[in-house]
Motif scaffolding. Structure first.
Motif, mmCIF file in Angstrom:
data_model
loop_
_atom_site.group_PDB
_atom_site.id
_atom_site.type_symbol
_atom_site.label_atom_id
_atom_site.label_comp_id
_atom_site.label_asym_id
_atom_site.label_seq_id
_atom_site.Cartn_x
_atom_site.Cartn_y
_atom_site.Cartn_z
ATOM 1 N N GLU A 183 -5.891 11.282 127.659
ATOM 2 C CA GLU A 183 -6.488 11.320 126.323
ATOM 3 C C GLU A 183 -6.433 12.743 125.768
ATOM 4 O OE1 GLU A 183 -9.732 7.761 126.082
ATOM 5 O OE2 GLU A 183 -10.408 9.622 127.028
ATOM 6 N N GLU A 184 -6.235 12.855 124.470
ATOM 7 C CA GLU A 184 -6.223 14.145 123.800
ATOM 8 C C GLU A 184 -7.605 14.439 123.222
ATOM 9 O OE1 GLU A 184 -2.023 15.342 122.050
ATOM 10 O OE2 GLU A 184 -2.791 13.531 121.089
ATOM 11 N N VAL A 185 -8.020 15.686 123.368
ATOM 12 C CA VAL A 185 -9.310 16.114 122.835
ATOM 13 C C VAL A 185 -9.152 17.448 122.127
ATOM 14 C CG1 VAL A 185 -10.756 14.856 124.483
ATOM 15 C CG2 VAL A 185 -9.903 17.125 125.090
ATOM 16 N N GLN A 186 -10.080 17.709 121.212
ATOM 17 C CA GLN A 186 -10.015 18.922 120.400
ATOM 18 C C GLN A 186 -11.385 19.586 120.352
ATOM 19 O OE1 GLN A 186 -9.526 18.543 116.008
ATOM 20 N NE2 GLN A 186 -7.689 19.799 116.300
ATOM 21 N N ALA A 187 -11.411 20.896 120.510
ATOM 22 C CA ALA A 187 -12.647 21.678 120.464
ATOM 23 C C ALA A 187 -12.853 22.240 119.067
ATOM 24 C CB ALA A 187 -12.599 22.817 121.482
ATOM 25 N N ILE A 188 -14.090 22.127 118.573
ATOM 26 C CA ILE A 188 -14.448 22.604 117.234
ATOM 27 C C ILE A 188 -15.691 23.479 117.355
ATOM 28 C CG2 ILE A 188 -15.108 21.926 114.890
ATOM 29 C CD1 ILE A 188 -13.834 19.136 115.594
ATOM 30 N N LEU A 189 -15.612 24.675 116.816
ATOM 31 C CA LEU A 189 -16.743 25.597 116.812
ATOM 32 C C LEU A 189 -17.094 25.900 115.361
ATOM 33 C CD1 LEU A 189 -17.198 28.725 119.044
ATOM 34 C CD2 LEU A 189 -17.463 28.923 116.577
ATOM 35 N N SER A 190 -18.293 25.502 114.943
ATOM 36 C CA SER A 190 -18.741 25.782 113.586
ATOM 37 C C SER A 190 -19.174 27.241 113.494
ATOM 38 C CB SER A 190 -19.907 24.862 113.201
ATOM 39 O OG SER A 190 -19.508 23.512 113.238
ATOM 40 N N LYS A 191 -18.744 27.927 112.454
ATOM 41 C CA LYS A 191 -19.060 29.348 112.332
ATOM 42 C C LYS A 191 -20.566 29.544 112.168
ATOM 43 C CE LYS A 191 -14.618 30.730 110.327
ATOM 44 N NZ LYS A 191 -13.944 31.259 109.119
ATOM 45 N N PRO A 192 -21.118 30.577 112.810
ATOM 46 C CA PRO A 192 -22.553 30.817 112.681
ATOM 47 C C PRO A 192 -22.910 31.384 111.312
ATOM 48 C CG PRO A 192 -21.530 32.561 113.962
ATOM 49 C CD PRO A 192 -20.458 31.540 113.697
ATOM 50 N N LEU A 193 -24.176 31.257 110.952
ATOM 51 C CA LEU A 193 -24.665 31.881 109.739
ATOM 52 C C LEU A 193 -24.608 33.395 109.896
ATOM 53 C CD1 LEU A 193 -27.790 29.609 109.112
ATOM 54 C CD2 LEU A 193 -25.538 29.465 107.989
ATOM 55 N N ALA A 194 -24.582 34.095 108.796
ATOM 56 C CA ALA A 194 -24.509 35.556 108.829
ATOM 57 C C ALA A 194 -25.654 36.120 109.665
ATOM 58 C CB ALA A 194 -24.570 36.105 107.409
ATOM 59 N N GLY A 195 -25.308 36.991 110.604
ATOM 60 C CA GLY A 195 -26.310 37.630 111.444
ATOM 61 C C GLY A 195 -26.756 36.813 112.633
ATOM 62 N N ALA A 196 -26.294 35.567 112.751
ATOM 63 C CA ALA A 196 -26.695 34.697 113.853
ATOM 64 C C ALA A 196 -25.748 34.869 115.035
ATOM 65 C CB ALA A 196 -26.729 33.243 113.421
ATOM 66 N N SER A 197 -26.270 34.645 116.245
ATOM 67 C CA SER A 197 -25.448 34.744 117.450
ATOM 68 C C SER A 197 -25.312 33.396 118.147
ATOM 69 C CB SER A 197 -26.049 35.770 118.417
ATOM 70 O OG SER A 197 -27.379 35.412 118.748
ATOM 71 N N ARG A 198 -25.603 32.322 117.418
ATOM 72 C CA ARG A 198 -25.505 30.974 117.967
ATOM 73 C C ARG A 198 -24.889 30.064 116.928
ATOM 74 N NH1 ARG A 198 -29.669 26.144 118.185
ATOM 75 N NH2 ARG A 198 -28.822 26.205 116.079
ATOM 76 N N CYS A 199 -24.074 29.096 117.383
ATOM 77 C CA CYS A 199 -23.458 28.149 116.457
ATOM 78 C C CYS A 199 -23.267 26.803 117.150
ATOM 79 C CB CYS A 199 -22.132 28.680 115.932
ATOM 80 S SG CYS A 199 -20.913 29.018 117.219
ATOM 81 N N GLN A 200 -22.894 25.805 116.377
ATOM 82 C CA GLN A 200 -22.703 24.453 116.895
ATOM 83 C C GLN A 200 -21.282 24.273 117.426
ATOM 84 O OE1 GLN A 200 -25.373 22.192 116.903
ATOM 85 N NE2 GLN A 200 -26.446 24.052 116.233
ATOM 86 N N ILE A 201 -21.148 23.457 118.469
ATOM 87 C CA ILE A 201 -19.830 23.086 118.986
ATOM 88 C C ILE A 201 -19.739 21.564 119.099
ATOM 89 C CG2 ILE A 201 -19.447 25.223 120.261
ATOM 90 C CD1 ILE A 201 -20.174 23.624 122.845
ATOM 91 N N GLN A 202 -18.512 21.089 119.102
ATOM 92 C CA GLN A 202 -18.250 19.658 119.227
ATOM 93 C C GLN A 202 -16.860 19.477 119.817
ATOM 94 O OE1 GLN A 202 -17.474 17.484 115.566
ATOM 95 N NE2 GLN A 202 -18.689 15.738 116.255
ATOM 96 N N MET A 203 -16.674 18.419 120.606
ATOM 97 C CA MET A 203 -15.350 18.019 121.058
ATOM 98 C C MET A 203 -15.153 16.555 120.732
ATOM 99 S SD MET A 203 -13.489 18.416 124.755
ATOM 100 C CE MET A 203 -12.920 20.073 124.354
ATOM 101 N N VAL A 204 -13.967 16.221 120.202
ATOM 102 C CA VAL A 204 -13.685 14.853 119.788
ATOM 103 C C VAL A 204 -12.342 14.393 120.328
ATOM 104 C CG1 VAL A 204 -15.075 14.995 117.679
ATOM 105 C CG2 VAL A 204 -12.643 15.628 117.612
ATOM 106 N N LYS A 205 -12.217 13.062 120.436
ATOM 107 C CA LYS A 205 -10.933 12.448 120.757
ATOM 108 C C LYS A 205 -10.183 12.131 119.464
ATOM 109 C CE LYS A 205 -12.847 10.127 124.863
ATOM 110 N NZ LYS A 205 -12.934 8.856 125.626
ATOM 111 N N ARG A 206 -8.938 11.701 119.602
ATOM 112 C CA ARG A 206 -8.101 11.393 118.440
ATOM 113 C C ARG A 206 -8.740 10.325 117.552
ATOM 114 N NH1 ARG A 206 -3.694 14.436 116.548
ATOM 115 N NH2 ARG A 206 -2.478 15.229 118.316
#
Length: 317
Positions: A94-117
């Protein structure tokens, strides 16, 4: 001048960094514990309702490494953290893709997600560096757990139980035991995101570093030398996992010590879960990394579960 950490092709939008589609390799077909095959064995997994042996969760962490390095640079390797709730199993091919949402200005934490096709979500969580001002995904999840009621498999496991410290290290050609029947060199031959940082001294620290997904192996491979008093044989799987570098990176061939503490117990219709915090120390006794792992044991995989439940609680569940 050191080598570039990754050559991974990354798509950047206004909102996110997106990695390429990858097909992670399954390396745990031969894994054994409690003298039986694991959820990564096709026949065992199929008996429990899965279509085949599952890809081990932390394998997916490698696909986020280039995204973290793009966003935070060297700090990612020194104080990066991935905190993930595994939502759906992934299978070889199976193919999967990693997605990292950019953090807000000045933040050191952000959301991540991995999805299949097909859009199926494999995991969701957070990525961060340093001490983020907001809670990680699993720090938040720990406050929302459904307590473990009427335990059977974990009835002798107690919160605050702590293991003895264990000496661990990882060499390139060291097979990591029954739980991890492969070596770092074998993993690097098939890892989804290769890096010269993993195999040479051509990096800012002048020593080969251990990939984040292999930190899970390093921290876990001697866990059966001092196991929790869980009933078995039974089959477990990683349901949630957080790896945090405190004073990273960790290096190939260096000596470390690990200790584990049960920090929570939770339950669902199908599972009993022990949440274990692993703390990792270097030769100076400084804490260099931590791991929070939810090992969820499948009730249906423990043959006497129903009989023992009735004996303990007087009725069927």
């Amino acid at each position: 001048m050191t080598a570039k950490a990754f050559d991974t092709e990354i798509t950047e939008t206004a909102e996110a960094l997106i990695g390429p589609w990858r097909q992670p390799r399954q390396m745990l077909h031969a894994q054994t514990y409690d003298a039986h095959a694991s959820i990564h064995d096709d026949a065992t997994a199929q008996k429990l309702g899965f279509k085949g042996g599952t890809i081990e969760g932390p394998t997916h962490f490698s696909q986020f490494a280039p995204l973290g390095a793009r966003l935070w640079g060297q700090a990612w390797f020194e104080s990066g953290c991935l905190s993930a709730h595994y939502r759906n199993a992934c299978f070889e091919g199976e193919e999967v893709q990693a997605i990292l949402s950019k953090p807000l200005a000045g933040a050191s934490r952000c959301q991540i997600q991995m999805v299949k096709r097909d859009g199926t979500e494999v995991l969701r969580g957070t990525a961060s560096v340093g001490e983020p001002h907001a809670a990680t995904a699993l720090e938040t999840r720990l406050t929302e757990l459904k307590p473990l009621a009427d335990p059977v498999i974990l009835r002798e496991v107690k919160i605050a139980q702590t293991s003895k410290r264990q000496a661990v290290r990882m060499a390139f050609d060291q097979t990591m035991g029954d739980l991890y029947p492969f070596s770092l060199r074998q993993k690097l031959a098939v890892i989804t995101e290769s890096s010269p940082y993993y195999s040479s001294v051509d990096n800012p620290w002048r020593k080969p570093i251990i990939p984040m997904e292999m930190l899970s192996v390093l921290f876990q491979y001697r866990s059966k030398d001092d196991p929790l008093p869980a009933k078995g044989p039974a089959v477990g799987l990683f349901a949630d996992q957080e790896i945090r570098l405190v004073k990273g990176p960790l290096f190939v061939d260096d000596a470390y010590e690990v200790e584990r503490e049960v920090v929570a117990l939770s339950g669902s219709r199908r599972t009993e879960s022990a949440w274990v915090k692993t703390r990792v120390f270097d030769k100076t006794a400084a804490m260099v990394a931590t791991m929070l792992l939810n090992m969820a044991t499948l009730k249906d995989s423990y043959a006497p579960y129903e009989d023992e439940y009735r004996r303990l609680y007087g009725a069927g569940r």
